[in-house]
Scaffold this active site. Structure first.
Site, PDB file in Angstrom:
ATOM      1  N   SER A 114       0.849  -1.190   0.000  1.00 60.93           N
ATOM      2  CA  SER A 114       0.000   0.000   0.000  1.00 60.93           C
ATOM      3  C   SER A 114       0.885   1.240   0.000  1.00 60.93           C
ATOM      4  O   SER A 114       2.106   1.134  -0.161  1.00 60.93           O
ATOM      5  CB  SER A 114      -0.986  -0.045   1.185  1.00 60.93           C
ATOM      6  OG  SER A 114      -2.025   0.884   0.952  1.00 60.93           O
ATOM      7  N   LYS A 158       3.073   1.646  -3.538  1.00 54.52           N
ATOM      8  CA  LYS A 158       2.357   1.053  -4.669  1.00 54.52           C
ATOM      9  C   LYS A 158       2.918   1.441  -6.034  1.00 54.52           C
ATOM     10  O   LYS A 158       2.996   0.622  -6.942  1.00 54.52           O
ATOM     11  CB  LYS A 158       0.890   1.504  -4.635  1.00 54.52           C
ATOM     12  CG  LYS A 158       0.000   0.690  -3.737  1.00 54.52           C
ATOM     13  CD  LYS A 158      -1.412   1.241  -3.770  1.00 54.52           C
ATOM     14  CE  LYS A 158      -2.425   0.145  -3.790  1.00 54.52           C
ATOM     15  NZ  LYS A 158      -3.808   0.599  -3.680  1.00 54.52           N
ATOM     16  N   GLY A 169     -12.705  10.787 -10.868  1.00 56.22           N
ATOM     17  CA  GLY A 169     -11.460  10.466 -10.193  1.00 56.22           C
ATOM     18  C   GLY A 169     -10.380   9.982 -11.136  1.00 56.22           C
ATOM     19  O   GLY A 169     -10.673   9.450 -12.221  1.00 56.22           O
ATOM     20  N   GLY A 207      -7.109   9.159  -9.304  1.00 55.47           N
ATOM     21  CA  GLY A 207      -6.066   8.772  -8.356  1.00 55.47           C
ATOM     22  C   GLY A 207      -5.872   7.263  -8.398  1.00 55.47           C
ATOM     23  O   GLY A 207      -6.232   6.600  -9.386  1.00 55.47           O
ATOM     24  N   GLY A 208      -5.343   6.712  -7.308  1.00 51.96           N
ATOM     25  CA  GLY A 208      -5.037   5.287  -7.271  1.00 51.96           C
ATOM     26  C   GLY A 208      -6.260   4.407  -7.482  1.00 51.96           C
ATOM     27  O   GLY A 208      -6.241   3.506  -8.335  1.00 51.96           O
TER      28      GLY A 208
HETATM   29  P1  NAD Z   1      -5.887   9.592  -4.418  1.00 50.39           P
HETATM   30  O1  NAD Z   1      -5.348  10.622  -3.492  1.00 50.39           O
HETATM   31  O2  NAD Z   1      -4.959   8.755  -5.194  1.00 50.39           O
HETATM   32  O3  NAD Z   1      -6.895  10.325  -5.460  1.00 50.39           O
HETATM   33  C1  NAD Z   1      -7.786  11.311  -5.032  1.00 50.39           C
HETATM   34  C2  NAD Z   1      -8.779  11.639  -6.142  1.00 50.39           C
HETATM   35  O4  NAD Z   1      -9.815  12.463  -5.564  1.00 50.39           O
HETATM   36  C3  NAD Z   1      -8.204  12.428  -7.300  1.00 50.39           C
HETATM   37  O5  NAD Z   1      -8.869  12.059  -8.481  1.00 50.39           O
HETATM   38  C4  NAD Z   1      -8.539  13.883  -6.937  1.00 50.39           C
HETATM   39  O6  NAD Z   1      -8.608  14.717  -8.074  1.00 50.39           O
HETATM   40  C5  NAD Z   1      -9.907  13.692  -6.329  1.00 50.39           C
HETATM   41  N1  NAD Z   1     -10.299  14.749  -5.389  1.00 50.39           N
HETATM   42  C6  NAD Z   1      -9.734  15.057  -4.208  1.00 50.39           C
HETATM   43  N2  NAD Z   1     -10.408  16.068  -3.619  1.00 50.39           N
HETATM   44  C7  NAD Z   1     -11.418  16.398  -4.448  1.00 50.39           C
HETATM   45  C8  NAD Z   1     -12.454  17.365  -4.392  1.00 50.39           C
HETATM   46  N3  NAD Z   1     -12.585  18.196  -3.359  1.00 50.39           N
HETATM   47  N4  NAD Z   1     -13.317  17.422  -5.429  1.00 50.39           N
HETATM   48  C9  NAD Z   1     -13.199  16.582  -6.478  1.00 50.39           C
HETATM   49  N5  NAD Z   1     -12.246  15.646  -6.585  1.00 50.39           N
HETATM   50  C10 NAD Z   1     -11.363  15.556  -5.580  1.00 50.39           C
HETATM   51  O7  NAD Z   1      -6.847   8.697  -3.524  1.00 50.39           O
HETATM   52  P2  NAD Z   1      -7.328   7.185  -3.763  1.00 50.39           P
HETATM   53  O8  NAD Z   1      -6.447   6.289  -3.001  1.00 50.39           O
HETATM   54  O9  NAD Z   1      -7.549   6.957  -5.206  1.00 50.39           O
HETATM   55  O10 NAD Z   1      -8.730   7.208  -3.001  1.00 50.39           O
HETATM   56  C11 NAD Z   1      -9.875   7.778  -3.607  1.00 50.39           C
HETATM   57  C12 NAD Z   1     -11.109   7.230  -2.920  1.00 50.39           C
HETATM   58  O11 NAD Z   1     -11.177   5.814  -3.101  1.00 50.39           O
HETATM   59  C13 NAD Z   1     -11.120   7.466  -1.424  1.00 50.39           C
HETATM   60  O12 NAD Z   1     -12.416   7.843  -1.058  1.00 50.39           O
HETATM   61  C14 NAD Z   1     -10.771   6.121  -0.828  1.00 50.39           C
HETATM   62  O13 NAD Z   1     -11.418   5.891   0.407  1.00 50.39           O
HETATM   63  C15 NAD Z   1     -11.350   5.181  -1.846  1.00 50.39           C
HETATM   64  N6  NAD Z   1     -10.657   3.868  -1.891  1.00 50.39           N
HETATM   65  C16 NAD Z   1     -11.404   2.775  -1.689  1.00 50.39           C
HETATM   66  C17 NAD Z   1     -10.812   1.531  -1.736  1.00 50.39           C
HETATM   67  C18 NAD Z   1     -11.669   0.312  -1.510  1.00 50.39           C
HETATM   68  O14 NAD Z   1     -11.132  -0.788  -1.416  1.00 50.39           O
HETATM   69  N7  NAD Z   1     -12.975   0.481  -1.448  1.00 50.39           N
HETATM   70  C19 NAD Z   1      -9.452   1.407  -2.019  1.00 50.39           C
HETATM   71  C20 NAD Z   1      -8.704   2.565  -2.224  1.00 50.39           C
HETATM   72  C21 NAD Z   1      -9.330   3.802  -2.142  1.00 50.39           C
END
Ligand code: NAD
Length: 291
Positions: A69, A73, A133, A135-136
């Site tokens: 993680s 990653k 989105g 991100g990851g």
């Molecule tokens: P990250 O930091 O890699 O990406 C964040 C994303 O959110 C980007 O696309 C960014 O542009 C967007 N963002 C941030 N603030 C924003 C705002 N105010 N308005 C609009 N867009 C906004 O994060 P990540 O690891 O990809 O996580 C993203 C979501 O996915 C989180 O809510 C996390 O809890 C969830 N997640 C869930 C799992 C699962 O197994 N269910 C696994 C990983 C992440």
């Protein structure tokens, strides 16, 4: 736990920093116990500064595999021998499998999301997805959905530090899969409304809806949703986000939270290491997962 550990027990790891909050050790150790498999899963506080040594050590110790993680990653790929097609396109690895000293990196987050949909009775193959989105989590879902046969993906993101990654995801999908991807600015509400209107499913894969953005949603208001739309959120804490609450109020066909993605990303890794299906109903009970 301890009474079942012997000289034969094999190690499976989790390397990240911070990591002590993770539910993965409970998930996997409960599954090993339930199936009588002789493995133990332990979390290790490893960041980029000790990552290479850790990979060398795990390889030397014949550790069967491990989860990866943040912040590792997107960095670990260079220390592995092979990457799965999804890991290659995502530029990220969350699962490593060690086959007699040969290390292969996989990303199971997207598999977890797609399996969660299937287990919720949702079939997105051949259909259109709109997703917020880049991100990851979003990248893993976008790439896996495209590889699995989703027909079209409209990606919305803010023009923030993730915009370049969104552009790269669109390029990868259009060049390497038969899915058609298009990128839009999240601030372009006219396009957001039109693309959701034209989609079978809308997915939130941003941090909007969880702390510190709890109580907010990524779409401006409820009028962007409709009754036959499937709505899915990657957020699992809180279990019901503002988006899912709104989807339920509108009467959307389904409102699916991120717990399925979390459960099935683990189940996919478990299968790669052990060759066995994770006893998911048991794990749902143990972790109080409801999706
Ligand atoms: P990250 O930091 O890699 O990406 C964040 C994303 O959110 C980007 O696309 C960014 O542009 C967007 N963002 C941030 N603030 C924003 C705002 N105010 N308005 C609009 N867009 C906004 O994060 P990540 O690891 O990809 O996580 C993203 C979501 O996915 C989180 O809510 C996390 O809890 C969830 N997640 C869930 C799992 C699962 O197994 N269910 C696994 C990983 C992440």
């Amino acid at each position: 736990m301890t009474e079942r550990i012997t000289g034969h027990t094999e190690l499976i790891g989790l390397i990240a920093y911070p990591i002590r909050h993770s539910k993965s050790p409970t998930m996997h150790n409960e599954a090993f116990k339930k199936l009588g498999l002789d493995y133990a899963y332990l979390a290790f506080e490893v960041d980029n500064s000790t990552l290479e040594d850790t990979v060398k050590g795990f390889r030397a110790m014949k550790v069967r595999g491990w989860n990866v993680s943040m912040p590792n990653k997107t960095v670990i790929g260079q220390y592995l021998d092979h990457l799965s097609p999804a890991a290659e396109l995502c530029g990220a690895v969350n699962t490593v499998v060690n086959d007699n000293g040969v290390l292969t990196g996989h990303i199971t987050d997207g598999i977890g999301f797609m399996t969660g949909l299937k287990e919720s009775g949702v079939d997105v193959i051949g259909k259109k997805m709109t997703i917020a989105g880049a991100g990851g989590a979003a990248t893993a879902i976008e790439i896996q959905a495209a590889l699995d046969g989703v027909k079209e993906i409209s990606i919305f993101n803010r023009r923030d530090e993730f915009w370049a990654r969104a552009e790269q995801n669109v390029k990868n999908i259009n060049e390497k899969t038969s899915c058609k991807a298009t990128l839009y600015d999240l601030a372009d509400h006219e396009s957001l409304r039109r693309e959701i209107e034209d989609s079978y499913i809308f997915v939130n894969a941003t941090g909007v809806g969880m702390k510190p953005l709890e109580g907010q949603m990524v779409i401006p208001d409820a009028s962007y949703l409709r009754k036959d739309l499937i709505v899915a959120d990657t957020v699992y804490s809180p279990r019901t986000t503002k988006l899912l609450e709104t989807a339920k109020e509108v009467g959307c066909a389904k409102a699916i939270n991120g717990e399925g993605m979390m459960l099935y990303q683990g189940a996919a890794a478990f299968k790669m290491w052990t060759g066995q299906d994770m006893p998911v109903e048991h794990i749902k009970d143990v972790l109080d997962i409801q999706f």
